[in-house]
Design an enzyme around this catalytic site. Structure first.
Site: not given
Lengths: 255, 272
Positions: B42-44, B217
């Site tokens: 879960m990046d961003g 992501t």
């Protein structure tokens, strides 16, 4: 046939027709997706040729110093064609890459090691760099051959070395091994069993899907993984583009 | 009927229609093979907060939690049995202390909220597992996480594994240590040799099978020290979309990609 039976039969027919309808719709969607992939593949091929011909100035110079170690993962079916691997290595040498790790899960490339080293000019085994004080080539291409045996099996060998050391040690009762089993110890044990623990900066995957296919897990932490498609259809422009993109990546390593 | 009531009624009808459409899309998707286990990196979140000028160290992460609830709902409706979320990595502890504290406080808030939902019966068959080096979390969060695992223990529809204070390198070292100590404790005169299965049993993520699909992501092309041991046969899908912006169609696209490659993935598994 009474009413209940008729209703059940009707429901069953409706369910079957509904299922068939959904299946057809699913296949249609996949047909559209496949067409999309064909079109994007054509666009990519055209872009790649433009890059190879030097039409795109963006790729005319690459800061190759940022790429200290490159790994190439090849799907097992494609690794059988060693000539393609040799061609790829020659391209990488032209671009200025100095160190390449070649991986396939079953070690086919390891078995063709001598042929590859004999055919790619200026290539040497990475473990021999530094051993030979005078190399005929000023810019050798250091090659490393890796397979699945360097993944979980290698960690097991290293773990068993640590285990034997732990057994021989005079440890307190109820000791949980926190001083014996650390990242540093495991790294050292992996070196003892002959493994390279350095992480490649970039991993190029040649095969049907974007997957590392069992590349040593211990070395993959922050490696950029790029899918290049089939080795049989590899393109110089795509290779340049992937390496160029890597040189522009900024990593914060979780911070 | 006044305007507010009309808007409320319209919203209800609209939501009902969207829900029907979504269920239809999932029915079509389920005509093909569905991944057994999907992992999300879960990046961003921070870039989302910056992009939308949100204030507060945890603003992006709050938006990220909303995304988590939607994604889990979609996965449950599709029928995916296992989902793993890479919530907080060992390396994330190197961030600014204020940010780490903020994220830990937010996690505690959301865990306590989820416990209330579970106790009220609103969690609908979702079982939650926390894995990672939980000893490095503060006591309140650790206790809350344990409580959430207990109250959802009987749920069987969807298992959600939340990786907190996790990294593959940490996991491997921990698993080697645990398995070695177990081997030393439990043996008589037999030679003591570790096997892969001994170590894999002790891994944090041994509660779930290996992922079939990993979705990252935020545009990064790396695994960032996440499940590199377990993803030899996983399809790695990366999207430039930031985690709080991840929607239905991104998930559908990733699953369609998985379905296209299913024959190849099955062949690889059989070779193993």
């Amino acid at each position: 046939m009474d009413l209940n039976q008729s209703m059940r039969l009707l429901s069953s027919w409706i369910a079957q027709i509904g299922g068939l309808g959904l299946d057809l719709l699913w296949r249609f969607i996949h047909l559209v997706v496949s067409l999309w992939y064909i079109v994007s593949g054509i666009i990519e091929a055209v872009e790649s040729y433009a890059i190879s011909l030097g039409l795109n100035k963006k790729y005319s110079s690459i800061n190759i110093e940022k790429l200290r170690c490159l790994a190439v993962v090849v799907d097992i079916e494609e690794a059988r064609d060693v000539s393609k691997v040799i061609e790829l290595l020659q391209w990488l040498r032209t671009i200025g890459v100095k160190q390449v790790g070649l991986f396939d899960s079953q070690g086919l490339l390891k078995k063709s090691k001598d042929m590859i080293l004999g055919t790619v000019p200026g290539s040497v085994l990475s473990e021999e760099i530094g051993e030979k004080n005078s190399s005929p080539d000023q810019n050798p291409l250091a090659l490393e051959f890796i397979s699945s045996s360097d993944n979980k099996e290698a960690v097991m060998k290293a773990a068993n070395i640590l285990l034997q050391d732990y057994l021989k040690s005079s440890r307190p009762e109820n000791d949980k091994g926190e001083n014996f089993f650390t990242e540093t110890h495991l790294n050292e044990a992996l070196r003892v069993v002959g493994e390279n623990v350095h992480a490649p900066d970039l991993l190029l995957v040649y095969g049907p899907i974007r997957s590392h296919l069992g590349f040593p897990a211990w070395r993959l932490r922050y490696t950029e993984i790029v899918h290049m498609g089939s080795l049989n259809y590899m393109r110089y422009g795509s290779l340049l583009k992937a390496i160029h993109k890597f040189t522009g990546v900024h990593q914060n390593y979780g911070t | 009927m006044n305007t507010q009531e009309e808007v409320g009624e319209f919203t209800q009808i609209f939501n009902a229609l969207m829900s029907l459409m979504r269920k239809f899309i999932f029915k079509v998707l389920c005509a093909g093979p569905i991944p057994n286990h999907v992992s999300f990196i879960m990046d961003g979140n921070r870039r989302f907060a910056k992009k939308h000028n949100l204030t507060g160290l945890d603003a992006g992460h709050r938006a990220g939690f909303i995304s988590v609830t939607y994604v889990l709902q979609y996965c449950k409706e599709i029928g995916i049995p296992y989902v793993t979320l890479y919530a907080f990595g060992v390396d994330n502890f190197k961030r600014q202390p204020e940010e780490v504290e903020c994220v830990m406080d937010l996690m505690l808030e959301k865990v306590e909220y989820t416990i209330n939902q579970a106790v009220s019966g609103n969690l609908n068959g979702v079982r939650v597992f926390f894995v990672g080096d939980l000893t490095s979390l503060n006591e309140r969060l650790r206790v809350a996480a344990q409580r959430l695992m207990e109250v959802t223990e009987e749920n069987k529809d969807l298992m959600v594994v939340v990786c907190v204070a996790y990294s593959t390198s940490h996991e491997i070292v921990h698993a080697v240590r645990e398995s070695c100590v177990r081997k030393c404790d439990g043996t008589g005169d037999d030679p003591v040799v570790l096997q892969v299965s001994d170590v894999e049993e002790c891994m944090y993520t041994s509660v779930v099978p290996d992922p079939d699909l990993v979705i990252r992501t935020g545009g990064g092309d790396r695994l960032s020290n996440f499940m590199t041991w377990q993803t030899s046969r996983s399809l790695l899908h990366s999207t430039a979309t930031l985690w709080p912006e991840l929607g239905l169609w991104h998930l559908v696209w990733a699953i369609l990609k998985f379905q296209r490659m299913q024959d190849y993935l099955e062949k690889k598994k059989k070779l193993d």
